[in-house]
Scaffold this active site. Structure first.
Site, short mmCIF file in Angstrom:
data_model
loop_
_atom_site.label_atom_id
_atom_site.label_comp_id
_atom_site.label_asym_id
_atom_site.label_seq_id
_atom_site.Cartn_x
_atom_site.Cartn_y
_atom_site.Cartn_z
N LYS A 33 -32.34 -26.31 -4.07
CA LYS A 33 -31.19 -25.78 -4.63
C LYS A 33 -31.48 -25.62 -6.18
CE LYS A 33 -27.92 -28.03 -1.88
NZ LYS A 33 -26.84 -29.07 -1.76
N GLY B 232 -34.99 -38.62 -10.78
CA GLY B 232 -33.77 -38.19 -11.64
C GLY B 232 -33.95 -38.29 -13.10
N ARG C 95 -44.85 -47.92 -6.65
CA ARG C 95 -44.35 -48.41 -7.77
C ARG C 95 -44.75 -49.88 -8.14
NH1 ARG C 95 -38.33 -45.87 -5.95
NH2 ARG C 95 -38.69 -43.90 -7.14
N GLY D 69 -39.65 -36.52 -6.93
CA GLY D 69 -40.00 -37.18 -5.66
C GLY D 69 -41.08 -36.21 -4.80
P1 AMP Z 1 -35.64 -30.89 -4.15
O1 AMP Z 1 -35.39 -32.14 -3.76
O2 AMP Z 1 -34.46 -29.86 -4.49
O3 AMP Z 1 -36.83 -30.71 -4.73
O4 AMP Z 1 -35.93 -30.17 -2.59
C1 AMP Z 1 -36.98 -30.50 -1.81
C2 AMP Z 1 -36.71 -30.07 -0.39
O5 AMP Z 1 -36.67 -28.58 -0.37
C3 AMP Z 1 -37.86 -30.37 0.68
O6 AMP Z 1 -37.29 -31.16 1.52
C4 AMP Z 1 -38.11 -28.87 1.08
O7 AMP Z 1 -38.27 -29.13 2.57
C5 AMP Z 1 -36.81 -28.24 0.71
N1 AMP Z 1 -37.18 -26.70 0.97
C6 AMP Z 1 -38.12 -26.10 0.42
N2 AMP Z 1 -38.08 -24.64 0.53
C7 AMP Z 1 -37.16 -24.63 1.23
C8 AMP Z 1 -36.66 -23.22 2.22
N3 AMP Z 1 -37.21 -22.28 1.74
N4 AMP Z 1 -35.69 -23.57 3.04
C9 AMP Z 1 -35.22 -24.75 2.97
N5 AMP Z 1 -35.32 -25.83 2.45
C10 AMP Z 1 -36.47 -25.83 1.63
#
Ligand code: AMP
Length: 395
Positions: free
Chosen positions: A197, A376, A33, A353
């Site tokens: 999610k 974000g 950054r 990120g």
């Molecule tokens: P996000 O911040 O929503 O982009 O999510 C990123 C996180 O999703 C990372 O820390 C991953 O470890 C987690 N992730 C990715 N695939 C899976 C999965 N199949 N089960 C649980 N966590 C996951």
């Protein structure tokens, strides 16, 4: 106004940067950054301005807390700029004005953490006005906080005339990169969505369905789709309250003629751990007690083919729990496919990120077209929202 058009000779340039860097025992870990702000700072200095840098660090919630003091990053900023950087332990008031008056020509001053004042995050006008008094021109180069209507990111701009305020190069580059995606992208245009999610990405997925030819969904969020389709997903991550939403998204994609790719198979594990027993399974038939933690080999191959035949690529979110080596292969395969496509002339933008961290973990950072600095902020911008920090400069 473009930074190159500002009248800067002899002026004090007040620059909002995003120096919200990771610190361990008072030492800056990842300096990206800081490095990202260097071109803007150098341009201002080269044009004859004195530079006053302001940023937040962490979440001190309106209180002065030593662990969040920007004094800890002065040496890192100084090293990256290759010049001395002065520091003042306030961000508004007489002491700051004096420090600015004492700055030599071509001097750089870093102010103390803006969030030591609760007024910053509240977008307080009086506080913004106090900040504005410090500079002749205002430059915003903090893309990471452009989605916040804070005093230093948005409200402050009101106190400068249109020809006294501008984006720095970092924001300019971010806007240009997103414009390449959203305005007349080269086709086929593929978006790859992953991460934990659906609920975090729903608005982005809905908005992007109007723009893309192909949508790949992997990572934790994919199991909600399989559950919604009547599959057995064992202990995989599922958002039970988003099953209908997942079905609606599948229908929307079909209505809009978007080719949707869900992973056929997964690497499944009997435990959320790098020591777990693993196996491969079809995503409609994951054994009870087991969970999908990465895309499987069939999905990896299919996704790689889709990505490698694309001309514009947006990637947001890992394909699995890439932080554990056993479940990093799918994410690595995506990074490799994006690097190959980019080498063959595609434009690739990596946002968020975790995908940026993944690209760096696998050393592909110079093999993609652009890595966004905004998590974000980028998501909201891609969702089609107006970002207060962007609007404030443009209006
Ligand atoms: P996000 O911040 O929503 O982009 O999510 C990123 C996180 O999703 C990372 O820390 C991953 O470890 C987690 N992730 C990715 N695939 C899976 C999965 N199949 N089960 C649980 N966590 C996951």
């Amino acid at each position: 106004m473009h930074i190159d058009e500002l009248d800067l000779q002899g002026k004090v340039a007040l620059v909002r940067v995003d120096f919200n860097v990771p610190l361990k025992d008072g030492v800056v870990g990842d300096r990206n950054r800081i490095i990202a702000a260097v071109p803007t700072i150098e341009k201002l200095l080269d044009s004859g301005a004195k530079v006053v840098l302001m940023s937040h660090l962490g979440r001190p919630k309106g209180e002065v807390k030593a662990e969040f003091s920007l004094s800890q990053i002065v040496s890192a900023v100084s090293e990256e700029l290759g010049r001395e950087v002065a520091f003042v332990d306030q961000c508004v008031g007489q002491e700051v004005k004096e420090a600015i008056a004492n700055l030599k020509e071509n001097g750089v001053l870093l102010l103390e953490n803006l969030r030591f004042h609760a007024e910053e995050e509240k977008g307080d006008r009086a506080f913004a006005s106090q900040l504005a008094e410090l500079g002749d021109v205002y430059v915003n180069d903090a893309f990471g906080t452009a989605h916040r209507a804070h005093a230093s990111t948005a409200i402050i701009a009101d106190f400068f005339k249109a020809d006294e305020r501008a984006f720095g190069y970092l924001i300019q580059n971010e806007l240009e990169a997103v414009a390449r995606l959203l305005q007349e992208p080269q086709r086929p245009f593929t978006a790859i969505m992953g991460g934990a999610k659906i609920s975090d990405k729903i608005l982005l997925i809905e908005n992007i369905l109007d723009k893309v030819d192909r949508l790949i969904i992997g990572g934790g969020m994919s199991y909600t789709f399989f559950k919604a389709k009547g599959g057995d997903v064992g202990n995989s991550l599922v958002e039970e309250d988003k099953l209908q939403l997942a079905l609606d998204l599948l229908n929307k994609a079909e209505e809009k003629g978007v080719e949707l790719h869900l992973p056929q198979d997964s690497i499944i594990a009997d435990n959320f751990s790098n020591d777990a027993n693993t196996s491969e399974a079809d995503n409609m038939q994951i054994k009870s007690g087991w969970m999908g933690l990465d895309i499987g080999s069939k999905a990896s191959r299919e996704f790689a083919e889709v990505v490698e035949s694309s001309k514009t690529i947006l990637w947001n979110g890992p394909m699995g729990v890439f932080e554990m080596s056993k479940f990093a292969e799918g994410t690595k395969a995506m990074a490799t496919a994006i690097a190959n496509a980019t080498e063959n002339g595609a434009f690739s933008l990596i946002g968020g990120g975790d995908s940026a961290a993944a690209i760096r973990t696998f050393n592909f950072d110079d093999k993609v077209s652009y890595i966004s600095t905004g998590g974000g902020a980028l998501l909201e911008y891609l969702e089609g929202k107006e970002l207060p920090g962007i609007k404030a400069i443009q209006s």
